[in-house]
Scaffold this motif. Structure first.
Motif, PDB file in Angstrom:
ATOM      1  N   PHE A  80      12.383  12.901   2.683  1.00  0.00           N
ATOM      2  CA  PHE A  80      12.390  11.457   2.927  1.00  0.00           C
ATOM      3  C   PHE A  80      13.475  10.791   2.083  1.00  0.00           C
ATOM      4  O   PHE A  80      14.247   9.954   2.572  1.00  0.00           O
ATOM      5  CB  PHE A  80      11.017  10.870   2.605  1.00  0.00           C
ATOM      6  N   THR A  81      13.564  11.170   0.817  1.00  0.00           N
ATOM      7  CA  THR A  81      14.586  10.628  -0.077  1.00  0.00           C
ATOM      8  C   THR A  81      15.980  10.980   0.417  1.00  0.00           C
ATOM      9  O   THR A  81      16.884  10.130   0.444  1.00  0.00           O
ATOM     10  CB  THR A  81      14.385  11.184  -1.503  1.00  0.00           C
ATOM     11  N   PHE A  82      16.160  12.219   0.818  1.00  0.00           N
ATOM     12  CA  PHE A  82      17.446  12.698   1.318  1.00  0.00           C
ATOM     13  C   PHE A  82      17.877  11.892   2.540  1.00  0.00           C
ATOM     14  O   PHE A  82      19.042  11.507   2.677  1.00  0.00           O
ATOM     15  CB  PHE A  82      17.312  14.184   1.664  1.00  0.00           C
ATOM     16  N   ALA A  83      16.921  11.628   3.436  1.00  0.00           N
ATOM     17  CA  ALA A  83      17.230  10.902   4.667  1.00  0.00           C
ATOM     18  C   ALA A  83      17.563   9.444   4.390  1.00  0.00           C
ATOM     19  O   ALA A  83      18.531   8.894   4.940  1.00  0.00           O
ATOM     20  CB  ALA A  83      16.047  10.996   5.637  1.00  0.00           C
ATOM     21  N   THR A  84      16.759   8.787   3.548  1.00  0.00           N
ATOM     22  CA  THR A  84      17.007   7.366   3.284  1.00  0.00           C
ATOM     23  C   THR A  84      18.324   7.148   2.544  1.00  0.00           C
ATOM     24  O   THR A  84      19.000   6.140   2.754  1.00  0.00           O
ATOM     25  CB  THR A  84      15.850   6.743   2.478  1.00  0.00           C
ATOM     26  N   ALA A  85      18.692   8.109   1.703  1.00  0.00           N
ATOM     27  CA  ALA A  85      19.973   8.001   1.008  1.00  0.00           C
ATOM     28  C   ALA A  85      21.143   8.125   1.974  1.00  0.00           C
ATOM     29  O   ALA A  85      22.252   7.674   1.681  1.00  0.00           O
ATOM     30  CB  ALA A  85      20.083   9.071  -0.074  1.00  0.00           C
ATOM     31  N   ILE A 280      13.794  10.322  -6.451  1.00  0.00           N
ATOM     32  CA  ILE A 280      15.115   9.724  -6.237  1.00  0.00           C
ATOM     33  C   ILE A 280      16.032  10.023  -7.420  1.00  0.00           C
ATOM     34  O   ILE A 280      17.180  10.450  -7.250  1.00  0.00           O
ATOM     35  CB  ILE A 280      14.991   8.198  -6.035  1.00  0.00           C
ATOM     36  N   ASP A 281      15.521   9.810  -8.622  1.00  0.00           N
ATOM     37  CA  ASP A 281      16.338  10.001  -9.828  1.00  0.00           C
ATOM     38  C   ASP A 281      16.749  11.461  -9.984  1.00  0.00           C
ATOM     39  O   ASP A 281      17.885  11.757 -10.395  1.00  0.00           O
ATOM     40  CB  ASP A 281      15.568   9.532 -11.064  1.00  0.00           C
ATOM     41  N   LEU A 282      15.842  12.397  -9.677  1.00  0.00           N
ATOM     42  CA  LEU A 282      16.165  13.818  -9.754  1.00  0.00           C
ATOM     43  C   LEU A 282      17.289  14.165  -8.786  1.00  0.00           C
ATOM     44  O   LEU A 282      18.256  14.859  -9.157  1.00  0.00           O
ATOM     45  CB  LEU A 282      14.923  14.659  -9.429  1.00  0.00           C
ATOM     46  N   TYR A 283      17.196  13.679  -7.566  1.00  0.00           N
ATOM     47  CA  TYR A 283      18.228  13.976  -6.570  1.00  0.00           C
ATOM     48  C   TYR A 283      19.559  13.330  -6.929  1.00  0.00           C
ATOM     49  O   TYR A 283      20.619  13.904  -6.674  1.00  0.00           O
ATOM     50  CB  TYR A 283      17.751  13.513  -5.188  1.00  0.00           C
ATOM     51  N   PHE A 284      19.502  12.160  -7.523  1.00  0.00           N
ATOM     52  CA  PHE A 284      20.740  11.489  -7.929  1.00  0.00           C
ATOM     53  C   PHE A 284      21.401  12.229  -9.090  1.00  0.00           C
ATOM     54  O   PHE A 284      22.623  12.463  -9.084  1.00  0.00           O
ATOM     55  CB  PHE A 284      20.442  10.035  -8.316  1.00  0.00           C
ATOM     56  N   ARG A 285      20.611  12.624 -10.076  1.00  0.00           N
ATOM     57  CA  ARG A 285      21.160  13.372 -11.217  1.00  0.00           C
ATOM     58  C   ARG A 285      21.766  14.703 -10.769  1.00  0.00           C
ATOM     59  O   ARG A 285      22.758  15.166 -11.332  1.00  0.00           O
ATOM     60  CB  ARG A 285      20.065  13.647 -12.260  1.00  0.00           C
ATOM     61  N   SER A 286      21.144  15.293  -9.754  1.00  0.00           N
ATOM     62  CA  SER A 286      21.597  16.599  -9.274  1.00  0.00           C
ATOM     63  C   SER A 286      22.788  16.496  -8.340  1.00  0.00           C
ATOM     64  O   SER A 286      23.352  17.524  -7.938  1.00  0.00           O
ATOM     65  CB  SER A 286      20.448  17.315  -8.565  1.00  0.00           C
ATOM     66  N   GLY A 287      23.159  15.267  -7.957  1.00  0.00           N
ATOM     67  CA  GLY A 287      24.287  15.072  -7.057  1.00  0.00           C
ATOM     68  C   GLY A 287      23.948  15.324  -5.603  1.00  0.00           C
ATOM     69  O   GLY A 287      24.846  15.352  -4.753  1.00  0.00           O
ATOM     70  N   LEU A 288      22.654  15.490  -5.297  1.00  0.00           N
ATOM     71  CA  LEU A 288      22.264  15.739  -3.914  1.00  0.00           C
ATOM     72  C   LEU A 288      22.358  14.466  -3.083  1.00  0.00           C
ATOM     73  O   LEU A 288      22.611  14.520  -1.880  1.00  0.00           O
ATOM     74  CB  LEU A 288      20.844  16.308  -3.865  1.00  0.00           C
TER      75      LEU A 288
END
Length: 313
Positions: A80-85, A280-288
Motif C-alpha cells: 500500500f505504501t509503495f503504491a501510494t508513493a 513509510i519511514d522505513l521505505y523512505f530511508r531504504s530508498g524504496l
C-alpha cells in the motif's frame, strides 16, 4: 452466533436505497476475505451484488484498483505504501491487525541455514515493495547490516516458489498463506518472523471513485467484514474448512495459519496511522520510495463507525 443475529437485526433496521444495480467489485488474495465472510454467513442478505476477483499478491490487486477494474481490496501496509508513493489513486478505509508469525523468511527443510545471520551474502526471493520485502529491510536495519549484505531477488509468488524449490535462491521472504503451505506441506522452516520488526498491519483499500459513488455499499461491506473477522476468532476450524474448500488446499494449511494469526478488523485510529508512518519511514530511508508521505493523508477515517459496529467495539 449471537453477534451474527445482532448484525442481522442491525441491518434489518436500515432503510436501504435501491441497490439492485449496485455491483461492488472486491479484490481478494487467496480467498482471504471471501472465505471468512462465507463461513460467518454474513453475505446471505447483501442488498447489492459482490463481484469477487482473485489476485496472487497485493501488487496486481493495487494495479487493478488503480485501473478502475475493482473498487476495494485487501493489501498489506508495505505494498500500500509503495503504491501510494507512486501516486496510485487509493485510500485505506479499514485496518487489519494480526500476529506477525505468518510473515517470515523460509528455508527448505534440509537447508544448512539456521538463522537470518546465516543468510549474509545469500539470495532471498520476495516481491518488490511487498511485506516480504519490508521484512528483509527491517531485519537489515535491526542488525545494522548494509543493504547489499543479502541479495534480494524480486519475483512473483509463483516464480519465487519455483526458484525456492529449484535452489536458485537460498530463502523466500513470504506471507500467509504461502508460509503455512510451505510449513505444512513441504516442511519448510521459518528462520525469522516479523514479530518485533514490523507493525503487523494490512488495509482494506478503496478507490476515490468507489468512496464517492458506492459509499453505502462500502460501509456495509466493511461492517460485514469486521463482523466476520470477529466471528472467526472463536470459529477457526469452520473458517479454515471454508477457506480450504474455496482454495482447494488441505485444511491443515489454513488451520496452521489462522490459529496463530488472530486477525481482526479495526477502525483507522491514531495508533494505526503511527504504525503506517513507521512503514513509510522505513521505505523512505531504504530508498524504496523517493518521497516522504504523511500517513494521515493516505487514509480515510470516515468508515470508523461502520467498522466499530461490525466488530462490536
Amino acid at each position: 452466533m449471537k453477534r451474527l443475529f445482532l448484525l442481522a437485526g442491525l441491518l434489518a433496521g436500515i432503510a436501504w436505497p435501491s441497490f439492485a444495480q449496485t455491483v461492488l467489485r472486491v479484490g481478494d488474495q487467496k480467498g482471504n476475505s471471501q472465505a471468512v465472510m462465507e463461513a460467518a454467513g454474513v453475505l446471505k442478505d447483501v442488498p447489492y451484488r459482490v463481484e469477487w476477483k482473485e489476485f496472487p499478491a497485493a501488487a496486481p490487486l493495487l494495479e487493478a484498483l488503480s485501473a478502475g477494474a475493482i473498487d476495494t481490496g485487501l493489501v498489506g501496509d508495505a505494498p500500500f505504501t509503495f503504491a501510494t508513493a507512486s501516486n496510485a489513486p487509493v485510500k485505506a478505509i479499514a485496518a487489519i491487525r494480526q500476529s506477525r508469525e505468518g510473515l517470515a523468511v523460509l528455508v527448505p527443510e534440509k537447508s544448512p541455514i539456521q538463522s537470518f545471520d546465516d543468510l549474509r551474502g545469500k539470495k532471498i526471493a520476495t516481491g518488490r515493495g511487498s511485506i516480504g520485502h519490508q521484512l528483509i529491510l527491517a531485519a537489515l536495519e535491526a542488525k545494522g547490516w548494509r543493504p547489499d549484505d543479502v541479495q534480494i531477488v524480486f519475483l512473483t509468488p509463483s516464480d519465487a516458489k519455483i526458484a525456492y524449490l529449484q535452489g536458485s535462491v537460498d530463502a523466500w521472504s513470504a506471507w500467509e498463506p504461502y508460509v503455512s503451505q510451505e510449513e505444512v506441506l513441504f516442511k519448510s522452516r521459518r528462520v525469522m518472523t516479523a514479530e518485533g520488526l514490523t507493525a503487523g498491519l494490512s488495509f482494506q483499500v478503496a478507490s476515490p471513485e468507489a468512496v464517492r459513488d458506492k459509499r453505502l455499499a462500502l460501509e456495509d461491506f466493511v461492517r460485514r467484514l469486521a463482523m466476520a473477522r470477529a466471528w472467526s476468532l472463536s470459529n477457526v476450524t469452520s473458517y479454515a474448512e471454508t477457506w480450504g474448500k474455496l482454495m482447494n488446499i488441505p485444511s491443515a494449511v489454513p488451520l496452521n495459519w489462522l490459529a496463530r494469526a488472530r486477525i481482526s478488523i479495526v477502525p483507522i485510529d491514531e495508533g494505526v496511522i503511527a504504525d503506517e508512518q513507521k512503514t513509510i519511514d522505513l521505505y523512505f530511508r531504504s530508498g524504496l520510495i523517493r518521497r516522504q508521505l504523511d500517513a494521515s493523508d493516505i487514509v480515510d477515517r470516515s468508515f470508523s463507525d461502520a467498522i466499530a459496529k461490525g466488530a462490536g467495539l
